[in-house]
Design a protein around this motif. Sequence first.
Motif, PDB file in Angstrom:
ATOM      1  N   THR A  62       0.817  -1.216   0.000  1.00 23.77           N
ATOM      2  CA  THR A  62       0.000   0.000   0.000  1.00 23.77           C
ATOM      3  C   THR A  62       0.849   1.264   0.000  1.00 23.77           C
ATOM      4  O   THR A  62       0.395   2.313  -0.458  1.00 23.77           O
ATOM      5  N   THR A  63       2.093   1.181   0.483  1.00 24.71           N
ATOM      6  CA  THR A  63       2.979   2.341   0.519  1.00 24.71           C
ATOM      7  C   THR A  63       3.970   2.366  -0.640  1.00 24.71           C
ATOM      8  O   THR A  63       4.910   3.155  -0.622  1.00 24.71           O
ATOM      9  N   GLY A  64       3.774   1.505  -1.621  1.00 30.54           N
ATOM     10  CA  GLY A  64       4.645   1.495  -2.791  1.00 30.54           C
ATOM     11  C   GLY A  64       5.406   0.196  -2.943  1.00 30.54           C
ATOM     12  O   GLY A  64       5.183  -0.770  -2.214  1.00 30.54           O
ATOM     13  N   LEU A  65       6.327   0.184  -3.893  1.00 27.30           N
ATOM     14  CA  LEU A  65       7.118  -1.003  -4.187  1.00 27.30           C
ATOM     15  C   LEU A  65       8.255  -1.147  -3.176  1.00 27.30           C
ATOM     16  O   LEU A  65       8.963  -0.177  -2.876  1.00 27.30           O
ATOM     17  N   HIS A  66       8.413  -2.368  -2.634  1.00 25.60           N
ATOM     18  CA  HIS A  66       9.472  -2.673  -1.673  1.00 25.60           C
ATOM     19  C   HIS A  66      10.123  -3.995  -2.062  1.00 25.60           C
ATOM     20  O   HIS A  66       9.454  -4.895  -2.566  1.00 25.60           O
ATOM     21  N   THR A  67      11.428  -4.118  -1.793  1.00 25.84           N
ATOM     22  CA  THR A  67      12.106  -5.399  -1.884  1.00 25.84           C
ATOM     23  C   THR A  67      12.164  -5.935  -0.461  1.00 25.84           C
ATOM     24  O   THR A  67      12.709  -5.278   0.433  1.00 25.84           O
ATOM     25  N   VAL A  68      11.559  -7.112  -0.254  1.00 23.80           N
ATOM     26  CA  VAL A  68      11.447  -7.683   1.091  1.00 23.80           C
ATOM     27  C   VAL A  68      11.886  -9.140   1.102  1.00 23.80           C
ATOM     28  O   VAL A  68      11.992  -9.772   0.051  1.00 23.80           O
ATOM     29  N   ARG A  69      12.131  -9.654   2.296  1.00 19.64           N
ATOM     30  CA  ARG A  69      12.450 -11.069   2.518  1.00 19.64           C
ATOM     31  C   ARG A  69      11.505 -11.581   3.600  1.00 19.64           C
ATOM     32  O   ARG A  69      11.402 -10.968   4.659  1.00 19.64           O
ATOM     33  N   ASP A  70      10.834 -12.678   3.349  1.00 18.21           N
ATOM     34  CA  ASP A  70      10.036 -13.295   4.400  1.00 18.21           C
ATOM     35  C   ASP A  70      10.980 -13.750   5.501  1.00 18.21           C
ATOM     36  O   ASP A  70      12.125 -14.137   5.238  1.00 18.21           O
ATOM     37  N   ILE A  71      10.499 -13.697   6.744  1.00 23.59           N
ATOM     38  CA  ILE A  71      11.296 -14.164   7.873  1.00 23.59           C
ATOM     39  C   ILE A  71      10.554 -15.296   8.574  1.00 23.59           C
ATOM     40  O   ILE A  71       9.324 -15.303   8.653  1.00 23.59           O
ATOM     41  N   TYR A  72      11.342 -16.267   9.066  1.00 22.79           N
ATOM     42  CA  TYR A  72      10.815 -17.495   9.652  1.00 22.79           C
ATOM     43  C   TYR A  72      11.469 -17.750  11.000  1.00 22.79           C
ATOM     44  O   TYR A  72      12.649 -17.418  11.200  1.00 22.79           O
ATOM     45  N   CYS A  73      10.753 -18.375  11.894  1.00 18.26           N
ATOM     46  CA  CYS A  73      11.294 -18.781  13.188  1.00 18.26           C
ATOM     47  C   CYS A  73      12.405 -19.800  12.966  1.00 18.26           C
ATOM     48  O   CYS A  73      12.229 -20.775  12.228  1.00 18.26           O
ATOM     49  N   VAL A  74      13.548 -19.591  13.617  1.00 21.79           N
ATOM     50  CA  VAL A  74      14.689 -20.482  13.447  1.00 21.79           C
ATOM     51  C   VAL A  74      14.420 -21.864  14.048  1.00 21.79           C
ATOM     52  O   VAL A  74      15.004 -22.854  13.611  1.00 21.79           O
ATOM     53  N   LYS A  75      13.518 -21.953  15.016  1.00 18.86           N
ATOM     54  CA  LYS A  75      13.259 -23.237  15.674  1.00 18.86           C
ATOM     55  C   LYS A  75      12.199 -24.064  14.956  1.00 18.86           C
ATOM     56  O   LYS A  75      12.401 -25.233  14.677  1.00 18.86           O
TER      57      LYS A  75
END
Length: 111
Positions: A62-75
Amino acid sequence: MGQTHQKFLSDIRVFGCSKCHTHLATMSSMLSRAFTGQHGRAYLFDVVVNIEQGEPADRQMTTGLHTVRDIYCVKCGTTLGWKYDKAHVEAQKYKEGKYILERGLICDVED
C-alpha cells in the motif's frame, strides 16, 4: 545438522513465536504499532533475533514497491513477517533494514 543456538532476550516485554515461544524481539526494539501485515495488525522492529530469512522479492504494498524477505522462526519454521531490504519510494526509506512481525503470529513470552 546440529541444533541452532538461540539468543534469549530480556526486557520489560519480550515477543516470541506464537507456535514455539522462541524469543524474537523486545519492546525496546519496537519502532511502531501502526502497520498492517498479510493477516492483520503488525509491528515494526529495529532488531529481531532467532530468524531465518528467505530470498529477496519485490512486492507492491500500500505504501509502494518494496524489496522484502520473508522471515521465519529459526526453531519451528513458522512464517512471522518480513524484512525490508529496499524501499523504492523515497518517503519509505526509513523502513530499510527493519522488520515486520505480524501480531497474530507472535506472543508475549516470559524472559
